[in-house]
Scaffold this motif. Structure first.
Motif, mmCIF file in Angstrom:
data_model
loop_
_atom_site.group_PDB
_atom_site.id
_atom_site.type_symbol
_atom_site.label_atom_id
_atom_site.label_comp_id
_atom_site.label_asym_id
_atom_site.label_seq_id
_atom_site.Cartn_x
_atom_site.Cartn_y
_atom_site.Cartn_z
ATOM 1 N N VAL A 29 -6.048 24.428 3.112
ATOM 2 C CA VAL A 29 -6.918 23.578 2.308
ATOM 3 C C VAL A 29 -6.155 22.869 1.196
ATOM 4 N N ARG A 30 -5.127 23.510 0.685
ATOM 5 C CA ARG A 30 -4.410 22.972 -0.478
ATOM 6 C C ARG A 30 -3.944 21.526 -0.287
ATOM 7 N N PRO A 31 -3.268 21.169 0.821
ATOM 8 C CA PRO A 31 -2.839 19.771 0.971
ATOM 9 C C PRO A 31 -3.996 18.792 1.111
ATOM 10 N N LYS A 32 -5.141 19.248 1.597
ATOM 11 C CA LYS A 32 -6.313 18.374 1.669
ATOM 12 C C LYS A 32 -6.744 17.961 0.270
ATOM 13 N N ILE A 33 -6.833 18.940 -0.618
ATOM 14 C CA ILE A 33 -7.289 18.655 -1.980
ATOM 15 C C ILE A 33 -6.274 17.804 -2.731
ATOM 16 N N LEU A 34 -5.010 18.112 -2.566
ATOM 17 C CA LEU A 34 -3.979 17.432 -3.351
ATOM 18 C C LEU A 34 -3.699 16.001 -2.889
ATOM 19 N N LYS A 35 -3.893 15.727 -1.602
ATOM 20 C CA LYS A 35 -3.500 14.400 -1.130
ATOM 21 C C LYS A 35 -4.312 13.884 0.052
ATOM 22 N N ASP A 36 -4.523 14.691 1.074
ATOM 23 C CA ASP A 36 -5.044 14.184 2.344
ATOM 24 C C ASP A 36 -6.457 13.624 2.221
ATOM 25 N N MET B 53 0.846 -1.203 0.000
ATOM 26 C CA MET B 53 0.000 0.000 0.000
ATOM 27 C C MET B 53 0.880 1.250 0.000
ATOM 28 N N ILE B 54 0.442 2.253 -0.721
ATOM 29 C CA ILE B 54 1.194 3.499 -0.838
ATOM 30 C C ILE B 54 1.082 4.294 0.453
ATOM 31 N N ALA B 55 2.205 4.718 0.984
ATOM 32 C CA ALA B 55 2.228 5.549 2.183
ATOM 33 C C ALA B 55 2.093 7.013 1.769
ATOM 34 N N PRO B 56 1.076 7.732 2.240
ATOM 35 C CA PRO B 56 0.849 9.109 1.800
ATOM 36 C C PRO B 56 2.053 10.028 1.983
ATOM 37 N N SER B 57 2.821 9.833 3.037
ATOM 38 C CA SER B 57 3.935 10.753 3.300
ATOM 39 C C SER B 57 5.044 10.647 2.263
ATOM 40 N N THR B 58 5.036 9.582 1.461
ATOM 41 C CA THR B 58 6.119 9.369 0.497
ATOM 42 C C THR B 58 5.820 9.974 -0.873
ATOM 43 N N ILE B 59 4.620 10.530 -1.077
ATOM 44 C CA ILE B 59 4.226 11.039 -2.388
ATOM 45 C C ILE B 59 3.804 12.496 -2.296
ATOM 46 N N ARG B 60 3.874 13.184 -3.444
ATOM 47 C CA ARG B 60 3.493 14.605 -3.513
ATOM 48 C C ARG B 60 1.993 14.795 -3.505
ATOM 49 N N ALA B 61 1.285 13.919 -4.213
ATOM 50 C CA ALA B 61 -0.145 14.113 -4.423
ATOM 51 C C ALA B 61 -0.764 12.781 -4.828
ATOM 52 N N ILE B 62 -2.094 12.737 -4.839
ATOM 53 C CA ILE B 62 -2.837 11.569 -5.310
ATOM 54 C C ILE B 62 -3.793 12.034 -6.396
ATOM 55 N N ARG C 109 -7.557 9.628 2.851
ATOM 56 C CA ARG C 109 -8.587 9.222 3.807
ATOM 57 C C ARG C 109 -9.674 8.395 3.117
ATOM 58 N N LEU C 110 -10.117 8.837 1.955
ATOM 59 C CA LEU C 110 -11.156 8.136 1.208
ATOM 60 C C LEU C 110 -10.711 6.727 0.841
ATOM 61 N N LEU C 111 -9.466 6.591 0.418
ATOM 62 C CA LEU C 111 -8.947 5.301 -0.060
ATOM 63 C C LEU C 111 -8.397 4.427 1.057
ATOM 64 N N GLY C 112 -8.366 4.967 2.264
ATOM 65 C CA GLY C 112 -7.866 4.185 3.390
ATOM 66 C C GLY C 112 -6.361 3.981 3.372
ATOM 67 N N LEU C 113 -5.631 4.905 2.759
ATOM 68 C CA LEU C 113 -4.174 4.784 2.715
ATOM 69 C C LEU C 113 -3.601 5.189 4.076
ATOM 70 N N LYS C 114 -2.689 4.387 4.573
ATOM 71 C CA LYS C 114 -2.106 4.649 5.875
ATOM 72 C C LYS C 114 -0.595 4.525 5.795
ATOM 73 N N GLU C 115 0.058 5.159 6.755
ATOM 74 C CA GLU C 115 1.515 5.065 6.831
ATOM 75 C C GLU C 115 1.924 3.648 7.243
ATOM 76 N N THR C 116 2.953 3.160 6.632
ATOM 77 C CA THR C 116 3.476 1.846 7.021
ATOM 78 C C THR C 116 4.325 1.985 8.253
ATOM 79 N N PRO C 117 4.235 1.011 9.185
ATOM 80 C CA PRO C 117 5.026 1.127 10.438
ATOM 81 C C PRO C 117 6.503 1.003 10.160
#
Length: 293
Positions: free
Chosen positions: A274-281, A1-10, A285-293
């Motif tokens: 708001v900008r980071p919410k639209i671009l990635k956050d 699964m893709i960790a959100p912190s590792t990417i610029r945007a979704i 949340r919608l896709l259930g992407l979470k940080e890997t431990p």
């Protein structure tokens, strides 16, 4: 699964072109060529999924990819969802697979949806009412929606007029009425646990889409299919305020490249919070992407 912190945007809206490597000889090439002309797309042939993955990896942007099952209505060859899932699996560091099933498949389509989620890791489903020739609130589609809701994955619906068939004889036989976003209001009411993405600025029904999203908390809006410099002020206003937690970045690749979209989005008066919410956050949340431990 893709960790959100590792990417610029979704990018929530990326079309899977030629996923099975077969050349379309059924009229799809003509549609793609006209759309490329309409959008001024800078390519001579539609990219494969592997080429798409390479382009997004270079930009460090995750991409939700999907085909469109419109074979019944258009005659265009159906790409197999399993092949899209396999290609996405080969590029799991950057691609997130959605499937597409014609609602006219009825209970067979519902069985396919359950199998795709359980056995192939499909993370959502794409509908294109204009190309598939159906009203989203047609009760014949409800068995499929029930299966998607039960699987806990989102359903993404094309809305409005974005250029599909534009300028072609008779609009390529496609009818815009099917993509009025208000037909999704019944679906959102009847399936309150189904997360629904109303794709695109819903021209010419933008305010209807915004009203529905404000009224129904299970409705999201993606911003794909239009260059941000053309966004109407009312869309920017709601993205900045009431809908800031349910608006999503989408490009509509390969017709619109994400870098050009992002450059124009940077120039919009979107609040810093708001900008980071639209671009990635929001998408994470919608896709259930979470940080890997």
């Amino acid at each position: 699964m893709i960790a959100p912190s590792t990417i610029r945007a979704i990018d929530i809206h990326v079309h899977a072109e030629e996923p099975c490597g077969c050349h379309a000889d059924d009229g799809y090439d003509a549609l793609q060529a006209e759309m490329a002309r309409y959008f001024h797309a800078p390519w001579t042939h539609p990219p494969t999924l592997h080429e798409t993955a390479a382009a997004y990896r270079e930009k460090n942007i995750a991409a939700v990819v999907f085909p469109v099952d419109a074979e019944r209505e258009t005659g265009y060859r159906r790409y197999q969802n399993e092949e899209v899932a396999q290609a996405a699996s080969d590029h799991a560091d950057i691609l997130i697979p959605f499937g597409s099933i014609d609602p006219a498949r009825g209970k067979a389509g519902a069985r396919e949806a359950r199998r795709l989620v359980e056995d192939f890791g499909i993370r959502g489903f794409k509908f294109h009412p204009t190309m598939q020739g159906f009203f989203p609130n047609d009760r014949a589609a409800y068995p499929l929606y029930e299966a998607i809701e039960a699987a806990g994955v989102p359903a993404l619906f094309h809305t409005g007029q974005t250029g599909v068939g534009a300028g072609m004889r008779g609009g390529n036989g496609m009818r815009l009425k099917y993509s009025n976003p208000m037909f999704l209001d019944d679906v959102a009411a009847d399936f309150p646990d189904l997360q629904i993405i109303a794709a695109h600025p819903s021209f010419p029904w933008q305010e209807e889409a915004l009203a529905m999203a404000v009224h129904k908390p299970n409705v999201w809006i993606d911003l794909s299919g239009w260059r941000p410099k053309y966004f109407p002020p009312v869309l920017i206003q709601y993205a900045n305020t009431l809908l800031q937690d349910r608006v999503l970045f989408g490009s509509d690749w390969p017709m619109i490249a994400p870098e050009g979209w992002l450059a124009e989005f940077d120039a919009l008066p979107i609040r810093d919070a708001v900008r980071p919410k639209i671009l990635k956050d929001n998408a994470a949340r919608l896709l259930g992407l979470k940080e890997t431990p």
